[in-house]
Scaffold this active site. Sequence first.
Site, mmCIF file in Angstrom:
data_model
loop_
_atom_site.group_PDB
_atom_site.id
_atom_site.type_symbol
_atom_site.label_atom_id
_atom_site.label_comp_id
_atom_site.label_asym_id
_atom_site.label_seq_id
_atom_site.Cartn_x
_atom_site.Cartn_y
_atom_site.Cartn_z
ATOM 1 N N GLU A 1 1.327 -0.600 -5.177
ATOM 2 C CA GLU A 1 0.264 0.385 -5.405
ATOM 3 C C GLU A 1 0.934 1.732 -5.674
ATOM 4 O OE1 GLU A 1 -3.269 3.081 -3.780
ATOM 5 O OE2 GLU A 1 -1.601 2.525 -2.487
ATOM 6 N N ASP B 1 0.826 -1.206 0.000
ATOM 7 C CA ASP B 1 0.000 0.000 0.000
ATOM 8 C C ASP B 1 0.866 1.264 0.000
ATOM 9 O OD1 ASP B 1 -2.594 1.354 0.403
ATOM 10 O OD2 ASP B 1 -1.703 1.939 2.316
HETATM 11 C C1 GLC Z 1 -3.846 3.618 -0.388
HETATM 12 C C2 GLC Z 1 -5.242 3.056 -0.286
HETATM 13 C C3 GLC Z 1 -6.178 4.112 0.193
HETATM 14 C C4 GLC Z 1 -5.698 4.644 1.526
HETATM 15 C C5 GLC Z 1 -4.227 5.066 1.473
HETATM 16 C C6 GLC Z 1 -3.660 5.281 2.838
HETATM 17 O O1 GLC Z 1 -3.748 4.591 -1.360
HETATM 18 O O2 GLC Z 1 -5.636 2.513 -1.518
HETATM 19 O O3 GLC Z 1 -7.486 3.621 0.284
HETATM 20 O O4 GLC Z 1 -6.475 5.734 1.899
HETATM 21 O O5 GLC Z 1 -3.420 4.090 0.861
HETATM 22 O O6 GLC Z 1 -3.348 4.078 3.476
#
Ligand code: GLC
Length: 631
Positions: A319, A277
């Site tokens: 991500e 993430d």
């Molecule tokens: C990522 C997740 C998102 C979250 C962020 C903070 O971007 O997809 O939903 O708010 O991380 O953890």
Amino acid sequence: MKKEQVSAGRNAKKAGNVRPETAAFERRLKAHYDEMKWLYYELYSSDEQAFSYFCDMLRRCFDERPDSLRKWDAKREQVPGWYRGNEMLGMQMYPGAFAGTLKGVESHLDYISECGVNYLHLMPLLLSPAGRSDGGYAVADFRKVQPEYGTMEDLAELSGECHSRGISVCLDFVMNHTSEDHEWAKRARAGEKEYQDRYFFYDDWSVPGEFEKTVPQVFPTTAPGNFTWCEEAGKVVMTTFYPYQWDLNYANPTVFNDMTENMLYLCNHGVDIVRLDATPYIWKELGTNCRNLPQVHTLVRLMRMAVEAVCPGTLLLGEIVMEPSKVVPYFGTVEKPECHMLYNVTTMASTWHTVATHDVRLLKHQLGTVFALPKEYTFLNYLRCHDDIGWGLDYDFLEQFGMQQVPHKKFLNDYLTGKLLGSDSRGETYNDDPRLGDARLCGTTASLCGIEAAEYEQNPEKVKVKIRLDRMLHAFLFTQSGLPIIYSGDEIGQLNDYGYHEDPLKWDDSRYIHRGDFDWEAAELRKDRTTRQGELFSGLRMLEALRTLHPVFENAADTWIVETWNDRVLGIGRYYKGEKLIALFNFSEFDETAWINEVEDYTDLITGNPREAKAVGVPAYDFAWLLTKFE
Ligand code: GLC
């Protein structure tokens, strides 16, 4: 000889009398050892002790790995590209919204299999305080499941059951920050220096003020600023996301060691794909934008090697929600790879741009860039996910058509929220920063496609056309190389959920509009083709079946843009193992012609009938998959 070399040597010598799996682990570790040490020392100023702890931790995690998962690893090692096949289909879901609990998800595995899914992304399910959880992305304990969803044992059991059905399990690893309720945060708040050093603590606002000069904001409306005053500690703490999400300091090797161990702990409970993430954010440096710094790549490469040594069947999914030039480097190089898979975020955003503009030129350009990349790079393709759509488009390219960033973002948001005449989209904006004019967008695929508005108007003809758009977008998704992911609910065309407006814990975060509970009653209608649910469900199933059947959809296929001489119709060509596919997608609300002139004899995959690939007429919002075979 240095201590860690001794220990690596000792283990290598021991390899003769140990179990074959352990010997295999030592071999894998040894293969990476020099590079690992080099990178670790570079990052952590040759901290010998920390590195030796890191290696011992890997060994410990391997020792703890259940036999069943070691066997699973061995199977995967036989087919390293297992996640690249054309039979792969993913689904992303909140366990709570889908079935209440992990046991609930397990009891619905038949449904998941019926959808053709063999990759299941379970959204955050670890302990996270209510009302301060950011949808589970503020983790208070990386080794505990949120009690309302179940236990770690339930997770391991669910994953075991998934594996027996050939389904892999993906879980988020929220590594940039912890919840302010995490044990480390509590001890930091109580004044323990050792724990404050795991975060970014400052005595006053002077350094934070310096950071603010160069660091952009993630949630400018819902959580402005990148720092928060911590009353109990009497200090300022870095909080890039929400104030209750405290950024971890990866310049401290203890943080990296312990977080890697947490990740491997999840892998040892059956997680096959680790979604890293917010990857670009994990290294901070004053005077920079604190995104995508070189050290992030070092950390990801180290994690990749850790995973390859301990649990080689596991994948890392990055991500990276950034502009295209920042995304691809996270694949690393073919020799020294970082992530196995990355989200194809730019293609996703460009797709919605195309829905709003009915003009395929940007999408053609974007796909051209993707097609030019090495085929080893595997993208995870999607139309919608749990997050907003951010408008990270190629504005340099758009500028030649007179489209400027700020007004164009406004146009896209106006179109997709249904403010413009002729638009039936029903989205909501997200985190508007009036100074920058860069609001993002939320909504389910079906509602953005106009199905919600058409049903509200009780206009069956219109409903039909909008369902066609939804199906066409999925066909486009399945035409791309990589792993397609369906957002749970999209397979039955689930509409926006406006209930969050009334929920005191959710009202200010419009991402909840597309995070509604799965509607099991509506899902029952999937068998009835006269309903929206039935039309979409059977439509998607057919597309998936065709995708699996034809090698031309494999990742290894050659791909190119087919010139259609019509800016409303996108043409994609694919070739593999004697099959050639011409795929045409009409993004316009009118019937259009693709002015192509392909000489071979084609079959329309949808009807099964012969069809010429010359001046092909494609109805409004429809698509065509034309296939020819070379003997
Ligand atoms: C990522 C997740 C998102 C979250 C962020 C903070 O971007 O997809 O939903 O708010 O991380 O953890």
